[in-house]
Design an enzyme around this catalytic site. Structure first.
Site, mmCIF file in Angstrom:
data_model
loop_
_atom_site.group_PDB
_atom_site.id
_atom_site.type_symbol
_atom_site.label_atom_id
_atom_site.label_comp_id
_atom_site.label_asym_id
_atom_site.label_seq_id
_atom_site.Cartn_x
_atom_site.Cartn_y
_atom_site.Cartn_z
ATOM 1 N N GLY A 240 -58.075 -26.170 66.805
ATOM 2 C CA GLY A 240 -57.564 -27.342 67.508
ATOM 3 C C GLY A 240 -56.110 -27.174 67.897
ATOM 4 O O GLY A 240 -55.617 -26.054 68.048
ATOM 5 N N SER A 241 -55.428 -28.292 68.037
ATOM 6 C CA SER A 241 -54.056 -28.283 68.523
ATOM 7 C C SER A 241 -53.078 -27.802 67.459
ATOM 8 O O SER A 241 -53.353 -27.882 66.252
ATOM 9 C CB SER A 241 -53.648 -29.688 68.969
ATOM 10 N N GLY B 170 -51.939 -31.003 65.343
ATOM 11 C CA GLY B 170 -52.945 -31.449 64.387
ATOM 12 C C GLY B 170 -53.181 -30.428 63.292
ATOM 13 O O GLY B 170 -53.303 -30.776 62.106
ATOM 14 N N GLY B 171 -53.237 -29.156 63.675
ATOM 15 C CA GLY B 171 -53.454 -28.112 62.691
ATOM 16 C C GLY B 171 -52.300 -27.995 61.712
ATOM 17 O O GLY B 171 -52.517 -27.792 60.509
ATOM 18 N N GLU C 228 -56.833 -22.003 63.748
ATOM 19 C CA GLU C 228 -56.611 -21.424 65.077
ATOM 20 C C GLU C 228 -55.974 -22.519 65.919
ATOM 21 O O GLU C 228 -56.585 -23.562 66.154
ATOM 22 C CB GLU C 228 -57.927 -20.956 65.689
ATOM 23 N N CYS D 217 -59.244 -21.337 74.419
ATOM 24 C CA CYS D 217 -58.109 -20.902 73.595
ATOM 25 C C CYS D 217 -57.556 -19.575 74.080
ATOM 26 O O CYS D 217 -56.412 -19.226 73.774
ATOM 27 C CB CYS D 217 -58.536 -20.795 72.135
#
Length: 481
Positions: free
Chosen positions: A199-200, A203-204, A223, A260
């Site tokens: 994800g972002s 957020g990660g 990731e 990605c």
């Protein structure tokens, strides 16, 4: 039932599933059964995914095939057995210090939390690569569903659980939770042993910090963001600039640029022919409705901010249609890039790419030297190219990317034993690991060594005579398999 209570029940059920005590043979059967069930329900699932994600039916159909392939691939990986790294050393009292009988193997880490991605509703979601590799390792999985495709997530989980039961497996080896607060609580649950996330960066990083701040910190395999730099040499532009430009347009606009591995930063020498070909290809490209309203808003705001920069030229922009993200190509000079490198390395999740025009090899070297981590780096070169320039670009990209490719585009990640899908921060939180390929399983395993153990307590893969014929190392020599 509250979201927190549902999360608690899901974790407890997974922990009690008994998956860790299953054999490799049984897990291989169960993974293949899930793959078969996914394939059998493909038409139903593709239609549901199309409604929730706006991705094309053709793209989603290919993704279902990929997801089933991933499950079967990990069934093959665990059947082969070398992933266990089984190693034996015979006792030798003559050594200083004396060596006892030592036998080492990798074992399941525990219950794994997997955060599904938005952009791959099958291949990086409920039954994505994180889930497949964790189940193969013997780790039960609690999936945090992505809010961008909730109905699809529930149905895929249901199909997988039914397939496990039909194959005499434990349904609770895979459970599902939903909701932002449930996701945060999941990372902090004491029974969760590791986290897989796609994800972002924002957020990660928030979840990574939660995992690290636990009383007993756990591995967080995230990731995150990646701009995937591309270097195009002067001779490559001279030899096939128009073709490279067309390929770039196809890659960065594919499925709305929501990959990605999208090439988001392209180093290219000034070339009117290249610019004209790229402009024409982008003008002919269709817009795309992005996965969620949040992604769409973030892309629009980010693109507008970039276009407003004083040194940025908007080279090409496709026609805009209501509700769709229009492909954009922006361009800056190498000096402007070097003056504000952090700003120009921000990921734009959508159909946008930024050209950085370099006028000399030294300018290119300086720009590549300040790059942050990415999943991929690409070199476009000609058959008669300057070996020094190609070598320098390779060295620079190898420093910051997990995969370096030549005369191709990074969108698309093959499922293979030698694949690596990861990279230095911010591409991932653990650059020594991959989320695609056989060694993705290594994230969810932990080593244990047995010293002078009786045969009866050893895993079969470590017993005398190698009864399961797994590849292993005995006294330093590879045997078996």
């Amino acid at each position: 039932m509250s979201a927190h209570d549902a999360m608690e029940d899901a974790v407890l059920a997974a922990a009690r599933s008994g998956l860790a005590d299953s054999s490799r043979g049984d897990r291989a059967v169960w993974l293949r059964a899930i793959a078969d069930a996914l394939t059998a329900h493909a038409d139903e699932l593709i239609a549901l995914a199309h409604v929730e994600t706006h991705l094309s039916l053709a793209r989603l159909g290919g993704e279902v095939v990929r997801t089933a392939t991933q499950l079967r691939f990990f069934a093959d990986v665990i059947s082969e057995g070398s992933y266990l790294e089984a190693t034996l050393d015979s006792p030798d009292p003559a050594l200083i210090p004396p060596r006892p009988d030592l036998r080492r193997i990798l074992r399941p880490l525990g219950v794994v939390a997997v955060f599904a991605a938005s952009n791959f509703p099958f291949a990086f979601s409920v039954l994505g690569n994180d889930t497949a590799s964790a189940l193969a390792a013997g780790c039960p999985v609690v999936v945090k569903a992505h809010p961008g495709h909730p109905e699809l997530s529930r149905r895929v989980a249901q199909i997988a659980r039914e397939a496990l039961v039909a194959a005499n497996g434990p349904a609770d080896a895979l459970t599902l939770v939903e909701g932002l607060s449930a996701g945060a609580a999941l990372v902090q649950h004491p029974l969760i042993a590791a986290v897989g996330f796609t994800g972002s960066t924002r957020g990660g990083r928030a979840l990574f910090d939660l995992a690290s701040a636990r009383p007993a910190p756990i591995p967080f395999y995230g990731e995150l963001g990646s701009v995937n730099p591309v270097v195009i040499t002067p001779r490559a532009v001279a030899a096939s600039g128009a073709g490279i430009a067309a390929g770039l347009a196809g890659s960065f606009t594919r499925d709305g640029g929501q990959y990605c591995t999208k090439p988001g930063l392209v180093f290219v020498p000034p070339s009117a022919e290249f610019d004209e070909a790229l402009t024409a290809a982008v003008a002919a490209s269709a817009g795309q409705r992005l996965l969620t309203s949040g992604i769409s808003s973030a892309f629009g705001e980010g693109a507008a901010e970039l276009e407003a920069e004083a040194d940025v030229e908007v080279l090409a922009q496709a026609p805009s249609v209501d509700g769709e993200a229009a492909p954009v190509v922006a361009a800056i000079g190498a000096d402007a890039f070097l003056a504000e490198t952090e700003r120009f390395q921000q990921e734009h999740f959508g159909p946008l790419t930024l050209l950085v025009r370099y006028g000399s090899a030294s300018q290119l070297d300086a720009a590549l030297a300040v790059l942050e981590g990415s999943l991929t780096g690409t070199v476009w070169h000609a058959p008669d190219d300057d070996d020094v320039l190609v070598s320098a670009a390779t060295t620079a990209l190898s420093r910051i990317a997990g995969r370096v490719l030549y005369n191709g585009w990074p969108t698309g990640v093959a499922i293979a034993w030698s694949q690596h899908h990861g990279g230095p921060w911010p591409a991932s939180t653990a650059s020594v690991h991959t989320s695609v390929g056989a060694t993705a399983i290594r994230r969810f395993l932990t080593p244990i060594a047995y010293q002078d153990a009786p045969q009866s307590v050893l895993p079969a893969e470590l017993r005398d005579g190698n009864p399961l014929s797994v590849p292993r190392r005995e006294d330093g020599r590879p045997v078996g398999g």
